[in-house]
Write a protein that holds these residues in place. Structure first.
Motif, PDB file in Angstrom:
ATOM      1  N   ILE A 161     -20.670 114.880  87.856  1.00 48.65           N
ATOM      2  CA  ILE A 161     -20.155 113.513  87.990  1.00 48.65           C
ATOM      3  C   ILE A 161     -18.923 113.318  87.111  1.00 48.65           C
ATOM      4  CG2 ILE A 161     -20.699 111.090  87.594  1.00 48.65           C
ATOM      5  CD1 ILE A 161     -23.602 111.742  88.321  1.00 48.65           C
ATOM      6  N   ALA A 162     -18.953 113.907  85.885  1.00 51.52           N
ATOM      7  CA  ALA A 162     -17.800 113.784  84.998  1.00 51.52           C
ATOM      8  C   ALA A 162     -16.564 114.477  85.592  1.00 51.52           C
ATOM      9  CB  ALA A 162     -18.141 114.382  83.637  1.00 51.52           C
ATOM     10  N   LEU A 163     -16.784 115.654  86.211  1.00 46.96           N
ATOM     11  CA  LEU A 163     -15.656 116.352  86.827  1.00 46.96           C
ATOM     12  C   LEU A 163     -15.083 115.564  88.005  1.00 46.96           C
ATOM     13  CD1 LEU A 163     -16.895 120.055  86.776  1.00 46.96           C
ATOM     14  CD2 LEU A 163     -15.090 119.042  85.393  1.00 46.96           C
ATOM     15  N   LEU A 164     -15.961 114.931  88.796  1.00 47.69           N
ATOM     16  CA  LEU A 164     -15.473 114.110  89.895  1.00 47.69           C
ATOM     17  C   LEU A 164     -14.623 112.959  89.387  1.00 47.69           C
ATOM     18  CD1 LEU A 164     -18.528 113.879  92.337  1.00 47.69           C
ATOM     19  CD2 LEU A 164     -16.530 115.368  92.488  1.00 47.69           C
ATOM     20  N   SER A 165     -15.087 112.331  88.304  1.00 49.94           N
ATOM     21  CA  SER A 165     -14.309 111.241  87.715  1.00 49.94           C
ATOM     22  C   SER A 165     -12.976 111.748  87.181  1.00 49.94           C
ATOM     23  CB  SER A 165     -15.125 110.574  86.607  1.00 49.94           C
ATOM     24  OG  SER A 165     -14.368 109.563  85.973  1.00 49.94           O
ATOM     25  N   GLY A 166     -13.011 112.936  86.540  1.00 49.42           N
ATOM     26  CA  GLY A 166     -11.772 113.508  86.027  1.00 49.42           C
ATOM     27  C   GLY A 166     -10.791 113.854  87.138  1.00 49.42           C
ATOM     28  N   ILE A 167     -11.316 114.315  88.271  1.00 52.77           N
ATOM     29  CA  ILE A 167     -10.439 114.632  89.406  1.00 52.77           C
ATOM     30  C   ILE A 167      -9.770 113.367  89.932  1.00 52.77           C
ATOM     31  CG2 ILE A 167     -10.447 115.415  91.801  1.00 52.77           C
ATOM     32  CD1 ILE A 167     -12.579 117.433  91.021  1.00 52.77           C
ATOM     33  N   GLY A 168     -10.517 112.249  89.964  1.00 52.53           N
ATOM     34  CA  GLY A 168      -9.924 110.994  90.398  1.00 52.53           C
ATOM     35  C   GLY A 168      -8.791 110.559  89.483  1.00 52.53           C
ATOM     36  N   ARG A 169      -9.017 110.666  88.133  1.00 46.24           N
ATOM     37  CA  ARG A 169      -7.961 110.290  87.184  1.00 46.24           C
ATOM     38  C   ARG A 169      -6.765 111.239  87.290  1.00 46.24           C
ATOM     39  NH1 ARG A 169     -12.601 109.680  83.771  1.00 46.24           N
ATOM     40  NH2 ARG A 169     -13.093 107.469  83.409  1.00 46.24           N
ATOM     41  N   LEU A 170      -7.064 112.538  87.450  1.00 44.65           N
ATOM     42  CA  LEU A 170      -5.975 113.512  87.570  1.00 44.65           C
ATOM     43  C   LEU A 170      -5.132 113.233  88.806  1.00 44.65           C
ATOM     44  CD1 LEU A 170      -4.598 116.111  86.594  1.00 44.65           C
ATOM     45  CD2 LEU A 170      -6.260 117.406  87.954  1.00 44.65           C
ATOM     46  N   ARG A 171      -5.780 112.850  89.901  1.00 43.32           N
ATOM     47  CA  ARG A 171      -5.035 112.540  91.108  1.00 43.32           C
ATOM     48  C   ARG A 171      -4.110 111.347  90.885  1.00 43.32           C
ATOM     49  NH1 ARG A 171      -5.349 108.714  94.778  1.00 43.32           N
ATOM     50  NH2 ARG A 171      -4.574 109.082  96.901  1.00 43.32           N
ATOM     51  N   LEU A 207       1.150 112.195  99.651  1.00 43.65           N
ATOM     52  CA  LEU A 207      -0.177 111.624  99.442  1.00 43.65           C
ATOM     53  C   LEU A 207      -1.233 112.372 100.249  1.00 43.65           C
ATOM     54  CD1 LEU A 207       0.510 107.770  99.400  1.00 43.65           C
ATOM     55  CD2 LEU A 207      -0.291 109.180  97.503  1.00 43.65           C
ATOM     56  N   ARG A 208      -0.925 112.695 101.480  1.00 49.66           N
ATOM     57  CA  ARG A 208      -1.878 113.458 102.287  1.00 49.66           C
ATOM     58  C   ARG A 208      -2.118 114.842 101.687  1.00 49.66           C
ATOM     59  NH1 ARG A 208       1.349 111.181 106.570  1.00 49.66           N
ATOM     60  NH2 ARG A 208       0.233 109.497 107.647  1.00 49.66           N
ATOM     61  N   LEU A 209      -1.059 115.448 101.177  1.00 50.69           N
ATOM     62  CA  LEU A 209      -1.207 116.767 100.572  1.00 50.69           C
ATOM     63  C   LEU A 209      -2.094 116.706  99.331  1.00 50.69           C
ATOM     64  CD1 LEU A 209      -0.426 119.755 100.449  1.00 50.69           C
ATOM     65  CD2 LEU A 209       1.616 119.095  99.161  1.00 50.69           C
ATOM     66  N   LEU A 210      -1.839 115.735  98.466  1.00 49.14           N
ATOM     67  CA  LEU A 210      -2.662 115.598  97.258  1.00 49.14           C
ATOM     68  C   LEU A 210      -4.101 115.253  97.610  1.00 49.14           C
ATOM     69  CD1 LEU A 210      -0.201 113.676  94.900  1.00 49.14           C
ATOM     70  CD2 LEU A 210      -0.891 116.069  94.748  1.00 49.14           C
ATOM     71  N   ASN A 211      -4.295 114.414  98.615  1.00 46.85           N
ATOM     72  CA  ASN A 211      -5.668 114.087  99.032  1.00 46.85           C
ATOM     73  C   ASN A 211      -6.387 115.309  99.588  1.00 46.85           C
ATOM     74  OD1 ASN A 211      -5.650 111.369  98.296  1.00 46.85           O
ATOM     75  ND2 ASN A 211      -4.766 110.724 100.254  1.00 46.85           N
ATOM     76  N   ALA A 212      -5.662 116.134 100.343  1.00 45.02           N
ATOM     77  CA  ALA A 212      -6.284 117.350 100.878  1.00 45.02           C
ATOM     78  C   ALA A 212      -6.697 118.288  99.756  1.00 45.02           C
ATOM     79  CB  ALA A 212      -5.318 118.050 101.835  1.00 45.02           C
ATOM     80  N   LEU A 216     -10.564 119.288  98.751  1.00 43.73           N
ATOM     81  CA  LEU A 216     -10.920 120.707  98.700  1.00 43.73           C
ATOM     82  C   LEU A 216     -11.622 121.038  97.389  1.00 43.73           C
ATOM     83  CD1 LEU A 216     -10.787 123.590  99.844  1.00 43.73           C
ATOM     84  CD2 LEU A 216      -8.513 123.800  98.802  1.00 43.73           C
ATOM     85  N   ILE A 217     -11.073 120.531  96.278  1.00 41.14           N
ATOM     86  CA  ILE A 217     -11.696 120.779  94.971  1.00 41.14           C
ATOM     87  C   ILE A 217     -13.052 120.090  94.890  1.00 41.14           C
ATOM     88  CG2 ILE A 217     -11.441 120.409  92.489  1.00 41.14           C
ATOM     89  CD1 ILE A 217      -8.437 120.608  92.864  1.00 41.14           C
ATOM     90  N   VAL A 218     -13.145 118.861  95.414  1.00 38.77           N
ATOM     91  CA  VAL A 218     -14.428 118.152  95.413  1.00 38.77           C
ATOM     92  C   VAL A 218     -15.457 118.914  96.244  1.00 38.77           C
ATOM     93  CG1 VAL A 218     -15.597 116.055  96.212  1.00 38.77           C
ATOM     94  CG2 VAL A 218     -13.451 115.885  94.949  1.00 38.77           C
ATOM     95  N   GLY A 219     -15.049 119.432  97.380  1.00 42.05           N
ATOM     96  CA  GLY A 219     -15.972 120.200  98.207  1.00 42.05           C
ATOM     97  C   GLY A 219     -16.472 121.442  97.508  1.00 42.05           C
ATOM     98  N   LEU A 220     -15.573 122.164  96.824  1.00 43.06           N
ATOM     99  CA  LEU A 220     -15.995 123.365  96.097  1.00 43.06           C
ATOM    100  C   LEU A 220     -16.934 123.017  94.948  1.00 43.06           C
ATOM    101  CD1 LEU A 220     -12.653 125.388  95.965  1.00 43.06           C
ATOM    102  CD2 LEU A 220     -14.679 125.893  97.325  1.00 43.06           C
ATOM    103  N   LEU A 221     -16.626 121.944  94.215  1.00 42.62           N
ATOM    104  CA  LEU A 221     -17.509 121.523  93.119  1.00 42.62           C
ATOM    105  C   LEU A 221     -18.884 121.118  93.649  1.00 42.62           C
ATOM    106  CD1 LEU A 221     -15.169 119.434  90.776  1.00 42.62           C
ATOM    107  CD2 LEU A 221     -16.240 121.630  90.277  1.00 42.62           C
ATOM    108  N   THR A 222     -18.909 120.380  94.746  1.00 41.44           N
ATOM    109  CA  THR A 222     -20.187 119.962  95.331  1.00 41.44           C
ATOM    110  C   THR A 222     -20.991 121.172  95.790  1.00 41.44           C
ATOM    111  OG1 THR A 222     -19.138 117.906  96.054  1.00 41.44           O
ATOM    112  CG2 THR A 222     -21.237 118.504  97.088  1.00 41.44           C
TER     113      THR A 222
END
Length: 549
Positions: A161-171, A207-212, A216-222
């Motif tokens: 959960i912390a990594l997901l939150s960090g990915i959101g802030r990083l984005r 924006l589409r590129l960054l979202n993709a 991808l990172i969220v999918g690998l983490l999950t």
């Protein structure tokens, strides 16, 4: 609390063995059960495949052998006690023992010939997997192990959960910084003062590129979180291991594919480097030959750009053909199908293009026309201002710019007014018809006088007059002169001035020009006296046109 947890663990294990041991209707009829593999019947315990029965033993089919082994193993584990795995020799094969009880026998018919293993190796692996199952059953009964697994899974979930939150802030940080830099770079990327990429179109793409990338990172983490949590518990551990094995297999396939493509890419890179070196070398060689004293007839400085492009194109086409087998995916059916499709499209749709380019090469190397020459192609005449692979551009004396297909030029008669002169420049010619009652010597003198009075026409070589025909009512006189090549005046303008001077000279000497055709002369010659040359409303232009008199 502890007795309740132990009871739940025992019930879970019993249900697992009961479910694994329950035969399907097909198994009761002597056929493979629902767990039957394509090449055998597996013995599955705690979601793990302990062994795969492939052959019959004393007339018992593999499905029945697997069911009996399940029942025996379930009964022996539930009794508890000394659960030591042992492998004993038997005249029929290898006996797999658990706590002194024979669970199943490994026969030569159970050995998969595709794996290139013997019966000893197969029985040893079956014993190891059975030991792993026994260990996981003990772990499932251990409250301490279950609590520890729950704690590790909870910690992994918190980290996830912390990594997901960090990915959101990083984005959000990347969007703020990256967009600003991208906009700055896009503003500087322009050609001729025109920005190539509009900022309004750039933002949605980035924006589409960054979202993709984010998803991808969220999918690998999950994926990794699910695999890790499943691997903490004995019952779900095989599922987690399969997820890990699949991901590692995909990564290994990608890495092996990249590593396997490196030698081919290296060979292709060497071929392209040699092609580039050859192109530069041949280009410099051709340039030296064209500028040499001896020279080559077809290799002139004006044909050098086309020759250089042709040689470079030939070298690169040869290099691509040589490097093609070494490119990744060149041997796949998709790559071959794409090559066939491109070849078919070129063969069907490029016939006219090939014809035009061939005509352009013919014009270039036959040197029929050259830039700067004044030519007449069919009904069009003007100065050649550009020669391309597919079309030639000429500029007429009226300021028009015509683009003529090269195939039309090669298929029609071309007049080149710049080749029939001594030195540079081009020919200016015109025709007049004068009656037989005017001495031809006077006509020639008047035409030459009009030519000398025309700015832009050279006095050397001197203008000449030819009598080209003796018609029924008049001779035809044709004036030839050479225009000044450096004079910034169009041929049409020089011809217009020459025609005006011819009229002035003939009017001054009282000679009638008999064009257009007619057959009857009046009592008075049709001429304009000099005092009548500037009637209203052109009287104001007299000083500007005084050179014509």
């Amino acid at each position: 609390m502890q007795p309740i947890l132990r009871l739940l663990a025992t019930i879970l294990i019993s249900l697992q063995f009961a479910w694994a041991a329950s035969p399907s209707p097909a198994a009761e009829n002597g056929k493979a059960s629902v767990q039957t593999a394509a090449d055998g019947v597996p013995l599955v315990v705690f979601n793990r495949t302990v062994f795969v029965f492939r052959g019959e033993f004393l007339g018992v089919p593999p499905a029945t052998r697997a069911r009996r082994a399940q029942e025996t193993l379930t009964d022996r584990i539930q009794k508890g006690g000394d659960l030591v795995v042992a492998i004993k020799d038997n005249p029929e094969g290898k006996l797999v023992m658990l706590g002194g009880t024979a669970i199943f026998i490994v026969t030569p018919g159970d050995v998969d010939p595709l794996l290139h293993q013997d019966i000893n190796e197969v029985s040893r692996q079956a014993g190891q997997r059975l030991e792993q199952v026994i260990g996981e059953t003990r772990e499932a009964r251990s409250i301490e192990a279950i609590v520890k697994a729950l704690g590790i899974a909870a910690a992994a979930t918190a980290i996830y959960i912390a990594l997901l939150s960090g990915i959101g802030r990083l984005r959000a940080w990347l969007v703020a910084g990256f967009m600003e830099r991208a906009a700055h770079k896009a503003a500087r990327l322009n050609v001729g003062g025109t920005q190539l990429i509009e900022t309004g179109h750039l933002y949605p793409i980035l924006l589409r590129l960054l979202n993709a990338i984010r998803w991808l990172i969220v999918g690998l983490l999950t994926y990794e979180w699910i695999s890790f949590v499943l691997s903490r518990f004995p019952y779900t551990r095989p599922w987690g291991e399969r997820l890990n094995d699949y991901l590692l297999g995909v990564a290994e396939a990608l890495v092996s594919g990249i590593v396997g493509a490196i030698p081919g890419l290296g060979v292709a890179a060497v071929i392209f480097v040699l092609a580039r070196f050859s192109t530069n070398f041949v280009s410099r060689l051709l340039e030296r030959v064209a500028q040499g004293q001896a020279g080559i007839g077809w290799l002139a400085p004006d044909t050098m750009p086309t020759t250089r492009r042709l040689v470079g194109t030939g070298i690169w086409l040869f290099a691509i053909a040589m490097a093609y087998p070494y490119l990744p995916g060149a041997q796949t059916e998709a790559f071959r199908g794409l090559s066939v499709l491109l070849g078919l499209m070129i063969s069907l749709g490029a016939s006219s293009v090939v014809g035009q380019s061939a005509a352009g090469l013919i014009l270039t190397y036959t040197r029929t026309i050259r830039p700067g020459e004044y030519v007449k192609i069919g009904e069009h005449e003007g100065t050649v201002v550009g020669m391309g692979m597919f079309a030639t551009t000429i500029r007429t004396g009226l300021g028009e710019e015509l683009s003529i297909p090269n195939s039309l030029i090669t298929g029609s008669v071309t007049k080149n007014y710049s080749r029939a002169v001594s030195g540079q420049g081009y020919v200016v010619d015109t025709t007049v018809t004068i009656g037989y009652d005017t001495p031809w010597r006077q006509v020639e003198a008047m035409l030459i006088e009009a030519a000398h009075a025309t700015p832009g026409i050279l006095k050397t070589p001197a203008p000449r007059v030819f009598q080209t025909a003796l018609s029924d009512y008049y001779p035809e006189y044709r004036l030839f002169a050479q225009a000044v090549p450096g004079e910034p005046r169009a041929r049409a303008e020089i011809l217009s001035t020459l025609h005006a001077n011819i009229q002035d000279v003939f009017n001054r000497y009282g000679v009638q020009i008999m064009s257009p055709h007619y057959i009857d002369d009046g009592s008075e010659p049709k001429v304009v006296k000099p005092e009548n040359w500037y009637p209203a409303p052109v009287a104001a232009e007299k000083p500007a046109d005084s050179h014509r008199s």
